[in-house]
Design a protein around this motif. Sequence first.
Motif, PDB file in Angstrom:
ATOM      1  N   ALA A 153      28.630  -3.417  11.431  1.00  0.00           N
ATOM      2  CA  ALA A 153      29.842  -3.327  10.604  1.00  0.00           C
ATOM      3  C   ALA A 153      30.879  -2.395  11.217  1.00  0.00           C
ATOM      4  O   ALA A 153      32.070  -2.485  10.889  1.00  0.00           O
ATOM      5  N   ASP A 154      30.454  -1.502  12.116  1.00  0.00           N
ATOM      6  CA  ASP A 154      31.394  -0.592  12.766  1.00  0.00           C
ATOM      7  C   ASP A 154      32.375  -1.329  13.669  1.00  0.00           C
ATOM      8  O   ASP A 154      33.425  -0.789  14.034  1.00  0.00           O
ATOM      9  N   LEU A 155      32.050  -2.587  14.022  1.00  0.00           N
ATOM     10  CA  LEU A 155      32.946  -3.385  14.857  1.00  0.00           C
ATOM     11  C   LEU A 155      34.061  -4.031  14.052  1.00  0.00           C
ATOM     12  O   LEU A 155      34.928  -4.705  14.614  1.00  0.00           O
ATOM     13  N   VAL A 156      34.038  -3.866  12.718  1.00  0.00           N
ATOM     14  CA  VAL A 156      35.116  -4.363  11.849  1.00  0.00           C
ATOM     15  C   VAL A 156      35.678  -3.153  11.099  1.00  0.00           C
ATOM     16  O   VAL A 156      35.332  -2.916   9.934  1.00  0.00           O
ATOM     17  N   PRO A 157      36.541  -2.371  11.749  1.00  0.00           N
ATOM     18  CA  PRO A 157      37.020  -1.121  11.148  1.00  0.00           C
ATOM     19  C   PRO A 157      37.964  -1.318   9.965  1.00  0.00           C
ATOM     20  O   PRO A 157      38.104  -0.423   9.130  1.00  0.00           O
ATOM     21  N   ASP A 158      38.597  -2.499   9.866  1.00  0.00           N
ATOM     22  CA  ASP A 158      39.533  -2.767   8.774  1.00  0.00           C
ATOM     23  C   ASP A 158      38.743  -3.105   7.506  1.00  0.00           C
ATOM     24  O   ASP A 158      38.079  -4.141   7.439  1.00  0.00           O
ATOM     25  N   PRO A 159      38.809  -2.254   6.479  1.00  0.00           N
ATOM     26  CA  PRO A 159      38.020  -2.503   5.262  1.00  0.00           C
ATOM     27  C   PRO A 159      38.410  -3.787   4.546  1.00  0.00           C
ATOM     28  O   PRO A 159      37.568  -4.419   3.908  1.00  0.00           O
ATOM     29  N   VAL A 160      39.687  -4.183   4.648  1.00  0.00           N
ATOM     30  CA  VAL A 160      40.124  -5.424   4.001  1.00  0.00           C
ATOM     31  C   VAL A 160      39.494  -6.627   4.699  1.00  0.00           C
ATOM     32  O   VAL A 160      38.977  -7.550   4.055  1.00  0.00           O
ATOM     33  N   ALA A 161      39.529  -6.616   6.034  1.00  0.00           N
ATOM     34  CA  ALA A 161      38.927  -7.718   6.791  1.00  0.00           C
ATOM     35  C   ALA A 161      37.429  -7.792   6.518  1.00  0.00           C
ATOM     36  O   ALA A 161      36.860  -8.883   6.367  1.00  0.00           O
ATOM     37  N   LEU A 162      36.776  -6.626   6.432  1.00  0.00           N
ATOM     38  CA  LEU A 162      35.341  -6.585   6.157  1.00  0.00           C
ATOM     39  C   LEU A 162      35.043  -7.152   4.772  1.00  0.00           C
ATOM     40  O   LEU A 162      34.076  -7.897   4.591  1.00  0.00           O
ATOM     41  N   SER A 163      35.894  -6.844   3.806  1.00  0.00           N
ATOM     42  CA  SER A 163      35.670  -7.341   2.439  1.00  0.00           C
ATOM     43  C   SER A 163      35.786  -8.862   2.378  1.00  0.00           C
ATOM     44  O   SER A 163      35.052  -9.523   1.636  1.00  0.00           O
ATOM     45  N   TYR A 164      36.688  -9.434   3.184  1.00  0.00           N
ATOM     46  CA  TYR A 164      36.825 -10.892   3.224  1.00  0.00           C
ATOM     47  C   TYR A 164      35.576 -11.543   3.828  1.00  0.00           C
ATOM     48  O   TYR A 164      35.124 -12.606   3.357  1.00  0.00           O
ATOM     49  N   LEU A 165      35.022 -10.910   4.867  1.00  0.00           N
ATOM     50  CA  LEU A 165      33.812 -11.444   5.477  1.00  0.00           C
ATOM     51  C   LEU A 165      32.646 -11.403   4.491  1.00  0.00           C
ATOM     52  O   LEU A 165      31.869 -12.363   4.387  1.00  0.00           O
ATOM     53  N   VAL A 166      32.536 -10.302   3.774  1.00  0.00           N
ATOM     54  CA  VAL A 166      31.484 -10.182   2.762  1.00  0.00           C
ATOM     55  C   VAL A 166      31.658 -11.253   1.693  1.00  0.00           C
ATOM     56  O   VAL A 166      30.686 -11.891   1.252  1.00  0.00           O
ATOM     57  N   GLN A 167      32.900 -11.469   1.276  1.00  0.00           N
ATOM     58  CA  GLN A 167      33.177 -12.469   0.246  1.00  0.00           C
ATOM     59  C   GLN A 167      32.785 -13.868   0.718  1.00  0.00           C
ATOM     60  O   GLN A 167      32.217 -14.661  -0.048  1.00  0.00           O
ATOM     61  N   ASP A 168      33.054 -14.182   1.993  1.00  0.00           N
ATOM     62  CA  ASP A 168      32.677 -15.491   2.541  1.00  0.00           C
ATOM     63  C   ASP A 168      31.170 -15.690   2.474  1.00  0.00           C
ATOM     64  O   ASP A 168      30.682 -16.772   2.110  1.00  0.00           O
ATOM     65  N   VAL A 169      30.411 -14.642   2.819  1.00  0.00           N
ATOM     66  CA  VAL A 169      28.950 -14.761   2.814  1.00  0.00           C
ATOM     67  C   VAL A 169      28.422 -14.811   1.384  1.00  0.00           C
ATOM     68  O   VAL A 169      27.485 -15.568   1.083  1.00  0.00           O
ATOM     69  N   GLU A 170      29.010 -14.040   0.480  1.00  0.00           N
ATOM     70  CA  GLU A 170      28.579 -14.073  -0.916  1.00  0.00           C
ATOM     71  C   GLU A 170      28.780 -15.455  -1.529  1.00  0.00           C
ATOM     72  O   GLU A 170      27.946 -15.917  -2.322  1.00  0.00           O
ATOM     73  N   THR A 171      29.868 -16.121  -1.155  1.00  0.00           N
ATOM     74  CA  THR A 171      30.106 -17.486  -1.634  1.00  0.00           C
ATOM     75  C   THR A 171      29.053 -18.436  -1.079  1.00  0.00           C
ATOM     76  O   THR A 171      28.631 -19.384  -1.750  1.00  0.00           O
TER      77      THR A 171
END
Length: 363
Positions: A153-171
């Motif tokens: 997760a350290d390779l995605v420093p932007d918290p907004v971008a990280l939240s979108y990735l998490v949302q994609d996987v949660e879906t």
Amino acid sequence: MTSSSAVSSLVPYGWDEAWADEFAPHASEGLLPGRVVRVDRGQCDVVTPDGVVRADTAFVTPHDPMRVVCTGDWVAVDPGGTPRYVRTCLPRRTAFVRSTSSKRSEGQILAANVDHAVVAVSLAVELDLGRVERFLALAWESGAQPVVVLTKADLVPDPVALSYLVQDVETTAPGVPVLTVSALRGDGLDVLVALVGSGTSVLLGQSGAGKSTLANALLGEDVMDVRAARDVDGKGRHTTTTRNLLALPGGGVLIDTPGLRGVGLFDAEVGVGQVFSEIQELAEKCRFHDCAHEREPGCAVLGAVDSGELPVRRLESYRKLMRENQWIVAKTDARVRAELRKDWKKKGAEGRAAMEVKRGRWR
């Protein structure tokens, strides 16, 4: 006979009263209980009240690949002698199974008696949601509770971008915990440690997903070999070549596995249905109970696609995994083969009729 105090040394590896009851008939024969921590070329390492012993599996290795001794199995072994033998396996509570690359319809057991299936997905490369769904289908089918861990997760420093990735996987993973972890910085490890702190967890994922690094972080020491993934595609070489069972310092047991390039389904219809639970719920509202969600009138699934409620990608992935699973099952089930032939003939007739209609319009 093995004393209760000696057997208590197996508790960190998952031994409980239920396993003791299962083992009772073998205890009366003077055999030792143990859990398989590694299998290698017809032999295995077994943790027993006498410590880790090397045992031969010749007595319990049948022609059926679904019954071979596997990492995570509880077994009865000889109390002494050279060589020692595994005499029997106790009935498995759960089993993580995938199809083999063989042309025959065979399953390969990756781990036995697992409570949590931890699917490691690297954020160093583009998310492959279809592969995540495939892993989850096998995990649900095994009887274990899946968990998706987004590593690096350290390779995605932007918290907004990280939240979108998490949302994609949660879906993609309804009903499944999705965690973000940086083993390098220690972020998110406390949540994962608490989750795997009881029962047995198997660590799954592709090469380069960071499984060995994650295993070392959970163990608190560098037990597993770690190699850098390639920058071009994020893939790594197999740093783990066997399945290893390890007791975690904070409680719980971890089975680390080699990176999996192929993740074929093996009779996983229930698991696929669990992954795509929203499609299963929509299907209950279809006009026809045997709706194939293709062209039927009154199809609630297609209606959800048209309205934007259900992503097209999800439906296509569902169809693909269901077809693959049917094909695997049909290899050994004559009834399923007959149903597939009937369906193919029906679709073929519909296709020919549609072509005749088109030809009539062209004339």
